[in-house]
Structures are given as C-alpha cells and as structure tokens.
Design an enzyme around this catalytic site. Structure first.
Site, mmCIF file in Angstrom:
data_model
loop_
_atom_site.group_PDB
_atom_site.id
_atom_site.type_symbol
_atom_site.label_atom_id
_atom_site.label_comp_id
_atom_site.label_asym_id
_atom_site.label_seq_id
_atom_site.Cartn_x
_atom_site.Cartn_y
_atom_site.Cartn_z
ATOM 1 C CG ASP A 15 -1.989 -1.193 0.958
ATOM 2 O OD1 ASP A 15 -2.336 -1.549 0.249
ATOM 3 O OD2 ASP A 15 -2.321 -1.418 2.347
ATOM 4 C CD GLU A 16 4.517 -0.523 -0.318
ATOM 5 O OE1 GLU A 16 3.814 -0.675 -1.197
ATOM 6 O OE2 GLU A 16 5.393 -1.455 0.108
ATOM 7 N N GLY A 17 1.713 2.998 -2.549
ATOM 8 C CA GLY A 17 1.174 4.048 -3.715
ATOM 9 C C GLY A 17 1.787 3.412 -4.874
ATOM 10 C CE LYS A 18 2.375 -2.270 -4.247
ATOM 11 N NZ LYS A 18 2.224 -1.978 -2.987
ATOM 12 C CE LYS A 20 0.595 10.409 -7.421
ATOM 13 N NZ LYS A 20 0.413 11.685 -6.743
ATOM 14 N N GLY A 42 -4.553 -3.926 -3.686
ATOM 15 C CA GLY A 42 -5.632 -3.180 -4.350
ATOM 16 C C GLY A 42 -4.678 -1.794 -4.517
ATOM 17 C CG HIS A 43 -2.059 -2.017 -7.011
ATOM 18 N ND1 HIS A 43 -1.106 -2.319 -7.905
ATOM 19 C CD2 HIS A 43 -1.746 -2.486 -5.758
ATOM 20 C CE1 HIS A 43 -0.269 -3.359 -7.123
ATOM 21 N NE2 HIS A 43 -0.848 -3.316 -5.924
ATOM 22 C CB THR A 131 -6.468 -10.056 1.734
ATOM 23 O OG1 THR A 131 -6.153 -11.054 0.793
ATOM 24 C CG2 THR A 131 -5.514 -9.011 1.861
ATOM 25 C CD GLN A 224 0.665 -8.976 -2.363
ATOM 26 O OE1 GLN A 224 1.229 -9.512 -3.295
ATOM 27 N NE2 GLN A 224 -0.653 -8.364 -2.819
ATOM 28 N N GLY A 302 -10.717 -2.597 3.340
ATOM 29 C CA GLY A 302 -11.437 -1.653 4.210
ATOM 30 C C GLY A 302 -10.729 -1.487 5.623
ATOM 31 N N GLY A 409 0.086 14.308 -3.064
ATOM 32 C CA GLY A 409 -1.263 14.064 -2.985
ATOM 33 C C GLY A 409 -1.918 12.947 -3.730
HETATM 34 P P1 GDP Z 1 -0.598 0.468 -3.459
HETATM 35 O O1 GDP Z 1 -1.252 -0.772 -3.204
HETATM 36 O O2 GDP Z 1 0.664 0.378 -3.441
HETATM 37 O O3 GDP Z 1 -1.083 0.822 -4.964
HETATM 38 O O4 GDP Z 1 -1.391 1.611 -2.801
HETATM 39 P P2 GDP Z 1 -2.782 1.778 -2.217
HETATM 40 O O5 GDP Z 1 -3.623 2.430 -3.289
HETATM 41 O O6 GDP Z 1 -3.510 0.433 -1.502
HETATM 42 O O7 GDP Z 1 -2.878 2.876 -0.983
HETATM 43 C C1 GDP Z 1 -2.207 4.068 -1.208
HETATM 44 C C2 GDP Z 1 -3.363 5.104 -0.849
HETATM 45 O O8 GDP Z 1 -2.700 6.377 -0.768
HETATM 46 C C3 GDP Z 1 -4.333 5.184 -1.986
HETATM 47 O O9 GDP Z 1 -5.388 5.561 -1.380
HETATM 48 C C4 GDP Z 1 -3.756 6.371 -2.709
HETATM 49 O O10 GDP Z 1 -5.077 7.138 -3.571
HETATM 50 C C5 GDP Z 1 -3.101 7.401 -1.628
HETATM 51 N N1 GDP Z 1 -1.886 7.992 -2.144
HETATM 52 C C6 GDP Z 1 -1.037 7.833 -3.108
HETATM 53 N N2 GDP Z 1 -0.238 8.768 -3.087
HETATM 54 C C7 GDP Z 1 -0.573 9.759 -2.110
HETATM 55 C C8 GDP Z 1 -0.013 11.010 -1.795
HETATM 56 O O11 GDP Z 1 0.812 11.442 -2.056
HETATM 57 N N3 GDP Z 1 -0.886 11.619 -0.993
HETATM 58 C C9 GDP Z 1 -2.159 11.404 -0.277
HETATM 59 N N4 GDP Z 1 -2.498 11.926 0.705
HETATM 60 N N5 GDP Z 1 -2.465 10.104 -0.663
HETATM 61 C C10 GDP Z 1 -1.946 9.361 -1.587
HETATM 62 P P1 IMO Z 2 -0.951 -4.164 -2.337
HETATM 63 O O1 IMO Z 2 -0.375 -4.552 -3.791
HETATM 64 C C1 IMO Z 2 -0.795 -4.476 2.098
HETATM 65 C C2 IMO Z 2 -1.036 -8.445 3.908
HETATM 66 C C3 IMO Z 2 -2.372 -9.139 4.513
HETATM 67 C C4 IMO Z 2 -1.721 -9.985 5.387
HETATM 68 C C5 IMO Z 2 -0.727 -10.632 4.589
HETATM 69 C C6 IMO Z 2 -1.051 -11.890 3.898
HETATM 70 O O2 IMO Z 2 -2.177 -3.413 -2.370
HETATM 71 O O3 IMO Z 2 0.353 -3.380 -1.661
HETATM 72 P P2 IMO Z 2 -2.678 -12.615 2.105
HETATM 73 O O4 IMO Z 2 -4.027 -12.210 1.593
HETATM 74 O O5 IMO Z 2 -1.459 -12.322 0.974
HETATM 75 O O6 IMO Z 2 -2.467 -14.222 2.364
HETATM 76 O O7 IMO Z 2 -2.413 -11.759 3.296
HETATM 77 O O8 IMO Z 2 -0.229 -9.672 3.655
HETATM 78 N N1 IMO Z 2 -1.477 -7.920 2.353
HETATM 79 C C7 IMO Z 2 -1.088 -6.705 1.889
HETATM 80 N N2 IMO Z 2 -0.983 -5.451 2.636
HETATM 81 N N3 IMO Z 2 -1.247 -4.324 0.710
HETATM 82 C C8 IMO Z 2 -1.243 -5.457 -0.140
HETATM 83 O O9 IMO Z 2 -1.198 -5.268 -1.395
HETATM 84 C C9 IMO Z 2 -1.403 -6.628 0.657
HETATM 85 N N4 IMO Z 2 -1.604 -7.914 0.309
HETATM 86 C C10 IMO Z 2 -1.286 -8.831 1.173
HETATM 87 O O10 IMO Z 2 -2.931 -7.822 5.197
HETATM 88 O O11 IMO Z 2 -1.141 -9.021 6.549
HETATM 89 MG MG MG Z 3 -2.936 -1.553 -1.785
#
Ligand code: GDP
Ligand code: IMO
Ligand code: MG
Length: 425
Positions: A15-18, A20, A42-43, A131, A224, A302, A409
């Site tokens: 969830d780093e923001g990949k 985006k 979830g990207h 998940t 991940q 969520g 943002g």
């Molecule tokens: P991913 O799984 O690495 O693609 O990241 P996620 O989409 O799960 O989570 C990143 C969250 O941070 C999302 O809700 C994005 O819309 C949000 N986001 C990404 N870059 C930024 C940023 O620079 N600032 C803020 N406030 N939100 C960001």
């Molecule tokens: P993105 O690509 C954050 C976490 C789960 C759990 C562990 C194992 O959006 O960054 P799994 O369903 O793979 O057996 O769960 O890994 N996890 C994530 N956490 N971002 C994800 O994907 C994740 N995919 C799995 O919360 O701790």
């Molecule tokens: Mg994600």
C-alpha cells in the site's frame, strides 16, 4: 536493440502507492505487467476527480495504447477479474483489447478461499490477517504441483481437473473445525472462468520476449511489498509470493540481465495492515492522526492500517534485496503541519545498536529515532520546502539511492519529479 524491463515495487509492507506511480509513468512504457500476488492487492489510481481500485488488472489500463499483461506469477480469481473488467466497461474503458493473461498463471478456486478462511480461523490469535482471497492455498497448490492454471481452461478435461482439485480441498477442509461455505460460489466461478477463456490468453514469456526484442519498454508492477515477501519479509506474517525484484524474473519469465531500473515505492512514514511485527508502530494520537489524514484504510478489505514513523533499516534492507536504483516517496503531504517528524535510523536489539533487519523482529526491538524539522502545507507546492528536502536528503544518505519522485497528494497530477536527484554523502 533489446529493451529492458524496469521493475516498480513496494519497499515497505504494501500500500505504498504503487498504483499511483505506475499510472503516472505508464506513458513511458509499451507494456505494464503484473508478476505476482493476486486480488489481495488493491492499487488506487485517482485522476479527473475519479478513484479507481485495481486488484488484478495492471495499473497501465487507463493509458491509451498500453498493453497490460497478467504474468505467470500472478494468481487469478476469475470472478474478481471479471468484476473488474465489467466495472471498467461501465466507465467506458474496454480493457479486453489490451489485456493479456499468461497461460501459466494459477487460478484461485472457491475452495481456495474457503481454505484460507479455515486456516486463519484455526490460527486464532496467531492469524496472519490474510485478505481471505485464497492467496496462500493457491500458491500452496502451485508449489505442491496440484494447481489449476489458466491454460487448463483450454483443455477438454478441464472439468475433471477442477473436480480432482476440489475433492482434495474437501478432504483438507474436513480437517478444520470451522466449516466455510463455498458451494454457492461455484456457479459464478464457472461462468467467470468461461469468460476468462475468451480473453487473450498468451504464452506470456514468449510474448514479452518478442516485445523486448522489438525495443518495447516494459514496466513490471509489483504487488504487496518487500517486507511481505515470502522469503525476506517478516515471516510468517507475509504473503505467499516473492514480492521482490527477483519475483519479476520468475513471475514473467524474464532473465535477470534484462532487468533495467528498479523503482522502490515508499511512504514518508510506515503502515502495515494485518498482523505481524512493526517496529516503528505508533499506538498513540500521532498514529491515529496519520491514519485519519492519510486515510489509511485498506483498499481491498477496508481494514484500518497500522501507522508509524519511517523505518530506515527496513528501507535500506529493501534497497539491498531488490537492487533499487531509485525511489519514489509518497504521501509527504500527510505529515504536513507537524513541528517535528521522527525517523528511525537504527534498532536497539538486546542492548546493541544495529542498522540491520535481524532474523527475528517479532519482539525485543526498540527503534532509535532522530528528530527532523517538519514542513507546511504542500497542496500548491511546485518546489519542495527546504525542511522536506532535508528529510529526503537524510533518507538518501542512509539508503544510498536517490528519491526521484515525491508525491504530495493522491491525484495523478500531485506528483513532483526531482530531476537532478543525486545522493550526497
Ligand atoms: P498500492 O497498493 O501500493 O497501490 O497503494 P494503495 O492504493 O493501496 O494505497 C495508497 C493510498 O494512498 C491510496 O488511497 C492512494 O490514493 C493514496 N495516495 C497515493 N499517493 C498519495 C499521496 O502522495 N498523498 C496522499 N494523501 N495520498 C496518496
Ligand atoms: P498491495 O499490492 C498491504 C497483507 C495482508 C496480510 C498478509 C497476507 O495493495 O500493496 P494474503 O491475503 O496475501 O494471504 O495476506 O499480507 N497484504 C497486504 N498488505 N497491501 C497489499 O497489497 C497486501 N496484500 C496482502 O494484510 O497481513
Ligand atoms: Mg494496496
């Protein structure tokens, strides 16, 4: 000339923001390819005031002319994939022309999801926090050589193969005390897998090789993050695939020498969703503040994400394991308005100071912090304020690679590029 495969991956716990960043840089590439994970990902992409969350489909899908490949290392739930396709179609984006699915990718069955749920329930307090998308059991069948692959959908005996695997799963489910219903999900799975068979199925290693030979640039999109990697993450609180750069080679059939840039994505702080060790976690008002301002709630489930300060030993580890050549720092705006921000430079483990991630970080780790000056509102920034630049330079000095992108943002447009980023020692 043969082109290279650049790899973009998470340098923390996901969830780093990949999503985006892939969306931002996708116009530089002919192909965006997912190489591991599945619908546990979830990207999120935001542009033109609209938010899109992708689980299986690569994040290049909104860029015209870009090919999007789901590689052999991915595990696919046909029901979730079809739902994603239908949702995009409803928005006027027909992805099927530019979406390719690798025949060697494995399929998630309804019984895999039931096994995931049963296994988690059985672990009780020790649960991974999965998940519940069936990821672990599907990769278990892959390595156990029992899996059902996309290419099997083209075989005449697909029904028998499916039934054989389900029979095995029924036996396994019988070992658990908690029964999870799955039968009612079967018809939807059959329907979705019939539709999946009609998509563009390819021998993706050959298809990619042809593109590279034609000089097309390819971006491999990780899911991940490094600390969730099956080998190098905080085991057993990890996912079931290799999320690291090497995973792009096995998950796409690309030789190591073909890898070009490795782009590591990290947040200006840390988050983690699910169970497991998290040395810099803040169980206080500051952690809650970051969660609220950063809207740190899972894109797939969520669930509230756990929040903490940036962990430099963990980031340096990610740079080492992946061979990261450049970094993108996300969510700098979320820390805006704080007088001071902390950064973990070392760990104290059993009284000794170290900057290494040790074998066991489940307990006994105390983060050692440095305080840095905070920064103000970034919403209209076209240049980085000096205190944020100092924060970034501190990171670069610690990890030895430049931070080229700074995200301020969630929108596609809220992205700054540090053109002349170099690491100053
Ligand atoms: P991913 O799984 O690495 O693609 O990241 P996620 O989409 O799960 O989570 C990143 C969250 O941070 C999302 O809700 C994005 O819309 C949000 N986001 C990404 N870059 C930024 C940023 O620079 N600032 C803020 N406030 N939100 C960001
Ligand atoms: P993105 O690509 C954050 C976490 C789960 C759990 C562990 C194992 O959006 O960054 P799994 O369903 O793979 O057996 O769960 O890994 N996890 C994530 N956490 N971002 C994800 O994907 C994740 N995919 C799995 O919360 O701790
Ligand atoms: Mg994600």
């Amino acid at each position: 000339m043969k082109a290279k495969v650049d790899v973009l991956l998470g340098a923390q716990w996901g969830d780093e923001g990949k999503g985006k960043v892939v969306d931002v840089i996708a116009p530089d590439y002919a192909v965006i390819a997912r190489f591991q994970g599945g619908p546990n990902a979830g990207h999120t992409l935001i542009f033109d005031g609209k938010k899109h969350v992708l689980h299986t489909i690569p994040s290049g899908v909104f860029r015209p002319g870009t090919w999007n490949l789901v590689g052999n290392g991915v595990v696919i739930d046909p029901v979730i994939l079809m739902r994603e396709i239908d949702n995009l179609k409803a928005l006027g984006v027909d992805v099927t022309e530019r979406l390719l699915i690798g025949r060697r990718a494995h399929l998630i069955l309804p019984t895999h999801r039931a096994l995931d749920a049963a296994s988690e329930a059985d672990k009780g307090k020790e649960k991974i926090g999965s998940t519940l998308k069936g990821i672990g059991p599907t990769y278990m069948d892959k390595t156990g050589r029992n899996g059902f692959r996309v290419g099997d959908l083209e075989r005449d005996d697909r029904k028998e193969r499916y039934a054989t695997l389900v029979k095995k799963h029924e036996r396994l489910l019988g070992l658990y005390s908690t029964a999870t219903a799955w039968k009612e999900a079967e018809q939807e799975w059959y329907d979705a897998s019939s539709r999946l068979r009609e998509l563009k199925l390819v021998d993706s290693e050959h298809w990619l090789d042809e593109r590279l030979n034609a000089g097309d640039r390819v971006l491999a999109e990780g899911a991940q993050g490094t600390l969730l990697d099956i080998d190098f993450g905080t085991y057993p609180f990890v996912t079931s695939s290799n999320t690291i750069c090497a995973g792009a080679c096995t998950g796409l059939g690309v030789a190591p020498g073909r890898i070009g840039k490795v782009i590591g994505i990290f947040k200006a702080y840390s988050t983690r969703v699910g169970s497991g060790p998290f040395p810099t976690e803040l169980n206080d008002a500051t952690g809650e503040h970051i969660r609220q301002v950063g809207r740190e709630f899972g894109s797939t489930t969520g669930r509230p994400r756990r929040c903490g300060w940036l962990d430099l030993p963990a980031l340096r580890y990610a740079v080492m394991i992946n061979g990261i050549t450049e970094l993108a720092m996300m969510k700098a705006d979320v820390l805006s308005g704080m007088d001071e921000v902390a950064i973990c430079t070392h760990y104290k483990v059993n009284g000794s100071i170290t900057d290494r991630v040790p074998y066991d970080i489940t307990s006994g780790i105390e983060p050692v912090y440095e305080q840095l000056k905070g920064w103000g509102n970034l919403s209209t920034a076209t240049d980085l304020p000096e205190s944020l630049n100092m924060y970034i330079r501190r990171i670069e000095k610690a990890v030895g690679v430049p931070v080229r992108i700074v995200s301020i943002g969630p929108d596609r447009a809220e992205t700054l590029v540090r053109e002349s980023a170099v690491v100053l020692s």
